[in-house]
Write an enzyme that holds these catalytic residues in place. Structure first.
Site, short mmCIF file in Angstrom:
data_model
loop_
_atom_site.label_atom_id
_atom_site.label_comp_id
_atom_site.label_asym_id
_atom_site.label_seq_id
_atom_site.Cartn_x
_atom_site.Cartn_y
_atom_site.Cartn_z
N PHE A 44 0.97 -0.88 -0.02
CA PHE A 44 -0.41 0.17 0.00
C PHE A 44 0.84 1.12 -0.06
CE2 PHE A 44 0.60 -0.16 4.97
CZ PHE A 44 0.99 1.02 4.86
N LYS A 45 2.27 1.16 0.76
CA LYS A 45 3.07 2.23 0.24
C LYS A 45 3.16 2.89 -1.10
CE LYS A 45 3.78 1.68 4.85
NZ LYS A 45 4.96 1.42 5.33
N ASP A 46 3.14 2.18 -1.97
CA ASP A 46 3.25 2.38 -3.45
C ASP A 46 1.78 3.65 -3.94
OD1 ASP A 46 5.45 1.15 -4.36
OD2 ASP A 46 3.86 -0.97 -4.11
N MET A 70 4.01 7.06 -2.05
CA MET A 70 5.06 7.03 -2.29
C MET A 70 5.27 7.84 -4.29
SD MET A 70 7.55 6.68 -0.65
CE MET A 70 7.42 6.04 0.94
N THR A 122 7.85 0.57 3.49
CA THR A 122 7.98 1.64 2.92
C THR A 122 9.34 1.80 2.45
OG1 THR A 122 7.27 2.60 5.28
CG2 THR A 122 8.46 4.19 3.85
#
Length: 478
Positions: free
Chosen positions: A118-120, A123, A151
């Site tokens: 989910f960090k994409d 980012m 992350t």
């Protein structure tokens, strides 16, 4: 839109979004938040439903972010969103699709990006924002971050190839899964510096904050942040709460609840912001693993950080965190945005005593009513059972962190109120635990074939601020 620090004084300067984009922590050690949250009316919510249907996720992101970003032209911001959110970057044109599970639960699928986490979603936007702002200012940026697993790879895949950006990413040595390590350490690029610290994630995070707190060093080496201490990353996550609510509901006043697996409190803090804005969110369910500092705080009012020896290595390793940076932002809101009290709690009591206690305060007594928070925790046995049950019942394979969320969500689900669990990653990143749960490893997307066999480039480092500063000074051109 101007921003303030959680520890700032009333007459502190109020920087703009673009100013804090490249900052990370505020100079006083606090975290940035907007002076006030935008408030959504019924007409805006209705227009966003139409916008998502006709323009897609990038158009919705532009609309949401425009409420917080007024120093980047609207057309430029729209282009940034379109470059970040499209089906050449993400596996689904919906970017954040949703699907039902048994028992009134839904999954918001957040793992369709390049690194399967989910960090994409934050980012990819952050990379585009950095490129835009650094070009506009004719500057370079050296990113210093810490990761417990996802992350780091999301940041590195979003930032690699950007000519004005270098990344120093700290990881806890031996604490990530083999896949997570391979995903990061196989990047052999001069602008990417992976650092394995002799310690746990909290040690890595403390090193980042210590270096960022040296303002002379920070300015000399143009240091910025991609962890969720960076406001831009947090506000990017607000968008998928709006999108998930829209996709699960059919009426603009229909309420939902969210269950969010979290370690550093960034993901669920974005849900809190969405709720404060007026998105019809009933309950925010916080889910932790055995490292249950946050669950303890929301149940008892006592926030007690753990030392390295008390931080468990678990099968949901991205949540093996015992010092959650973003909880300071929530406490700031909880205490009526009283910066003096926040400075005392996080700047004095926590470093001195290792804990603070809000249990006897009227603010904590009304926490559930005012902010909708409840919490629970999960164990290794719980997540194995949940993974197996969801696979058998729904034919859906979930990763261990998402399993923490699904398991905790079941305790708080209410009839007639959809409970949306925010998925965290694809199961392939945690193959050993999946095999333990269902008897076989998850299918591997072709793009990840053989990743563990690639050569690795990583710098070992003691848990020492001076050593980290020396490394940065050696790698950043004078």
């Amino acid at each position: 839109m101007r921003y303030l620090s959680t520890r700032g004084l009333p007459d502190d300067p109020r920087p703009t979004f673009s100013d804090i984009l490249l900052e990370g922590l505020a100079p006083d050690g606090g975290l940035y938040l907007p002076e006030s949250y935008p408030r959504l009316d019924a007409a805006t919510l209705a227009s966003w439903r139409t916008l998502l249907e006709t323009g897609g996720y990038a158009a919705l992101a532009h609309a949401v972010l425009s409420l917080f970003v007024d120093d980047i032209g609207s057309d430029d911001l729209r282009g940034i969103c379109e470059r970040a959110y499209n089906d050449t970057v993400f596996s689904s044109p919906e970017i954040v699709p949703v699907s039902p599970l048994s028992g009134g639960l839904w999954l918001a699928h957040l793992s369709g990006g390049p690194t399967a986490a989910f960090k994409d979603l934050a980012m990819q936007l952050l990379g585009q924002l950095f490129e835009y702002e650094l070009e506009r200012r004719d500057q370079e940026l050296n990113i210093l971050g810490a990761t417990s697993g996802d992350t780091g790879s999301a940041a590195e895949y979003a930032m690699r190839g950007l000519p004005r950006v270098r990344v120093f990413m700290l990881t806890p040595a031996g604490r990530m899964t083999p896949f997570q390590q391979a995903q990061m350490f196989s990047l052999d690029e001069e602008s990417i510096v992976n650092v394995a610290v002799d310690g746990v994630f909290d040690d890595c995070q403390d090193l980042v904050k210590a270096v960022a707190g040296d303002l002379d060093f920070k300015r000399r080496y143009s240091l910025g942040a991609v962890n969720s201490i960076n406001w831009a990353r947090l506000v990017a996550q607000v968008v998928y709460y709006v999108a998930a609510w829209l996709r699960v509901t059919s009426a603009d006043d229909e309420r939902v609840s969210f269950c969010v697996p979290t370690g550093n409190f960034g993901n669920i803090m974005a849900g809190h912001i969405a709720r404060m804005m007026g998105v019809p969110i009933d309950t925010l369910v916080l889910a932790t693993n055995e490292n249950n500092v946050l669950d303890e705080f929301f149940r008892t009012g006592v926030y007690r950080v753990r030392g390295a020896s008390e931080t468990h290595a678990t099968s949901s390793p991205s949540m093996d965190i015992s010092k959650a940076s973003n909880v300071e932002r929530f406490v700031f809101d909880l205490l009526g945005r009283d910066a003096a009290r926040v400075r005392e709690l996080f700047g004095v009591r926590l470093p001195r005593d290792g804990f603070f206690d809000l249990s006897g305060t009227p603010e904590f007594a009304s926490l559930r009513e005012r902010f909708g928070f409840v919490s629970g925790s999960s164990t290794h046995a719980d997540r194995l059972a949940t993974i197996a049950a969801v696979w058998a019942r729904d034919g859906v394979l979930i990763d261990p962190h998402t399993a923490d969320g699904v398991g905790v969500a079941a305790s708080f689900a209410e009839p007639g109120v959809p409970m949306i669990v925010t998925e965290t990653a694809l199961p392939v990143k945690f193959a050993e635990t999946i095999a333990e749960a269902i008897g076989r490893e998850p299918e591997r997307p072709p793009r990840f074939a053989g990743i563990e066999d690639l050569p690795r480039v990583v710098v070992p480092l003691p848990n020492d601020v001076r050593a980290l500063k020396t490394l940065i000074a050696e790698r950043v051109p004078a």
